[in-house]
Design an enzyme around this catalytic site. Structure first.
Site, PDB file in Angstrom:
ATOM      1  N   HIS A   1       6.493  30.565 -16.423  1.00  7.02           N
ATOM      2  CA  HIS A   1       7.357  29.692 -17.230  1.00  7.02           C
ATOM      3  C   HIS A   1       8.809  29.862 -16.801  1.00  7.02           C
ATOM      4  O   HIS A   1       9.239  30.991 -16.571  1.00  7.02           O
ATOM      5  CB  HIS A   1       7.225  30.066 -18.713  1.00  7.02           C
TER       6      HIS A   1
ATOM      7  N   GLY B   1       0.862  -1.199   0.000  1.00 10.18           N
ATOM      8  CA  GLY B   1       0.000   0.000   0.000  1.00 10.18           C
ATOM      9  C   GLY B   1       0.885   1.231   0.000  1.00 10.18           C
ATOM     10  O   GLY B   1       2.097   1.139  -0.231  1.00 10.18           O
TER      11      GLY B   1
END
Ligand SMILES: Cc1cc2nc3c(=O)[nH]c(=O)nc-3n(C[C@H](O)[C@H](O)[C@H](O)COP(=O)(O)OP(=O)(O)OC[C@H]3O[C@@H](n4cnc5c(N)ncnc54)[C@H](O)[C@@H]3O)c2cc1C
Length: 467
Positions: A446, A185
């Site tokens: 950016h 898990g």
């Protein structure tokens, strides 16, 4: 009540100082309630002491160590990167201390009384707190239960010596040469990844057909590729049978089909799930109803079958996650303060902190379809993102799930760098009822990883710029 034990009367008592309990207490105090918190073991609960925070400290160091060793192709040559695991543990412990001290400060700041001891309910308006020194009865108008959970022990694997639960795994004094983890898990996989980064050879034994069964196969595939590169052995459909402690290690027997196998290790970690701490504290004496799994039944405000008693976090249904516990804590505190509030889980994020993090929010495509929603998906790969390329972290992708007709966001999945942070923008989009058009129109700086979200939205609109 014993002789001399005069009941102390309080407004609101919270049992448990984990991310559910301490957040509920602070929020209730902020809304003017007089609050006390009963805690038997540690401020900050499992999350801050033996869960989220220490595991992330170890994961980060493991990541740093690998980056130091593997950056030669970027012009960083570390000829002799060494790991001092004692120091790693000291760092982890200092992070835990700082965070748990922070909870203490919050309690002081909000005049929240901390009652040290274990709470037992006597009835729906009183509980008794027992500690090493004495017992004391308290009466309350409102009670918020936030007792959390503990690791499940399985037959043949008693937690002792070299058979560890996740708490033991986080406190190892040295990096094992061989580590077996039972259960793939998110906790087992995070521990496997961290110890493999520290240099251990890790074997995961998973009973089902795949690790990380809660996540979609294409997300897990990215993790599995990286596990393979790290030398982690993932053995699926493997039933763990028994651990035998030897002089300097442990022999783990498991079966795959009819075939029995043995693997020798320094330690075995059992990480097969957690059980709610709802036994042996007198919940029945207050008339609180539990479901078949021992979880407390609650309504949409966290109210139990007893109207002045609330329950939150790992002891109620839903994902056993810290942020879910805190969210429920806030809702319960508001309900007690008379605010019209209910839980809404439709944008619940979940993260698995591997080197390529997996992060999800809202619905998957198949969950949406099961609900009868007419959805579409749009995917954008990290390898087409300049920032990811410059980080040398190009594995994985962002996927948006949105309504075909209205473009409203209903879910998202990310696997790749910083997915844990990127998922928040998409969670906000779902929470706010945004369309993918809103994400596409939002100016993203950016070069950033966050541009992948905008690019995925462009893909969804049929006008991709960067692929
Ligand atoms: C290794 C590991 C890593 C994890 N990583 C993450 C992660 O990255 N992100 C995430 O969201 N979740 C993570 N979790 C899960 C997260 O820790 C739990 O979901 C979260 O702690 C639940 O919060 P809680 O407030 O319900 O309970 P807990 O944090 O368990 O706190 C309950 C508190 O109640 C106390 N208590 C219990 N019974 C009594 C009593 N009768 N009287 C007084 N006090 C009592 C306990 O001592 C404990 O301090 C991780 C868990 C583990 C084990």
């Amino acid at each position: 009540m014993v002789v001399g034990d005069f009941a102390i009367d309080l407004d609101t008592i919270v049992v448990g100082a984990g991310p559910g309990g301490y957040v509920a207490a602070v929020h209730a105090a902020e809304m003017g309630q007089k609050v006390a918190v009963v805690e038997s073991t540690y401020l900050g609960g499992v999350c801050l002491n033996v869960g989220c925070i220490p595991s992330k400290a170890l994961i980060q160091v493991g990541h740093n160590y690998q980056t130091a060793k593997n950056s030669a192709d970027q012009g960083v040559e570390v000829s002799d990167a060494k790991l001092d695991f004692e120091k790693v543990q000291a760092f982890k412990n200092s992070v835990v201390k700082r965070m748990t001290n922070g909870v203490g400060f919050l309690f002081k700041e909000h005049k929240i009384e901390l009652i040290k001891g274990t709470a037992y309910l006597k009835n729906d308006h009183s509980l008794r707190v027992i500690n090493d020194q004495h017992g004391q009865t308290y009466t309350f108008k409102h009670l918020i239960l936030a007792m959390g959970s503990h690791p499940i022990e399985i037959p043949g694997f008693k937690f002792e010596g070299r058979v560890l639960d996740s708490t033991g795994a986080l406190a190892l004094k040295e990096v094992p040469k061989e580590l077996v983890i039972i259960g793939g898990g998110y906790i087992g996989s995070e521990l496997a990844n961290a110890y493999a980064n520290f240099g251990a050879h890790v074997t995961i034994l998973e009973g089902t057909k795949s690790i990380l069964g809660n996540y979609e196969p294409d997300l897990v595939k990215v993790a599995l590729k990286d596990f393979k590169a790290k030398g982690i052995d993932v053995i699926t459909s493997a039933m763990a049978k028994q651990a035998e402690q030897t002089e300097d290690g442990v022999k783990v027997t498991y079966a795959v089909g009819d075939q029995e196998h043995t693997v020798a290790a320094d330690y075995v970690v059992v990480s097969v799930g957690r059980r709610p701490n709802t036994k042996d504290m007198g919940l029945e004496q207050a008339g609180i109803k539990l479901d078949k799994r021992g979880l407390i039944e609650v309504d949409a405000q966290g109210r139990t079958s007893v109207k002045n008693i609330f329950a939150i976090g790992d002891i109620v249904a839903g994902a056993a996650l810290a942020h879910k516990a805190s969210y429920e804590g806030k809702v319960a505190a508001e309900a007690i303060s008379g605010k019209p509030t209910t839980v809404d889980y439709h944008a619940m994020p979940a993260v698995c902190y591997l080197d390529n993090e997996i992060a999800t929010t809202g619905l998957t495509e198949s969950e949406a379809k099961e609900k009868g929603l007419d959805v579409k998906t749009a995917k954008f790969p990290f390898m087409a993102n300049g920032r990811a390329v410059s980080m040398k972290a190009t594995e994985g992708f962002v996927r948006l799930v949105f309504m075909k007709d209205t473009h409203v966001m209903v879910g998202a999945q990310i696997v790749g760098p910083d997915a844990s942070d990127l998922i928040s923008e998409l969670t906000l989009a779902i929470e706010s009822g945004n369309e993918i058009d809103d994400i596409a129109l939002t100016i993203h700086p950016h070069p950033t990883l966050s541009e992948t979200l905008m690019d995925a939205a462009d893909v969804g609109l049929g006008m991709p710029t960067n692929i």
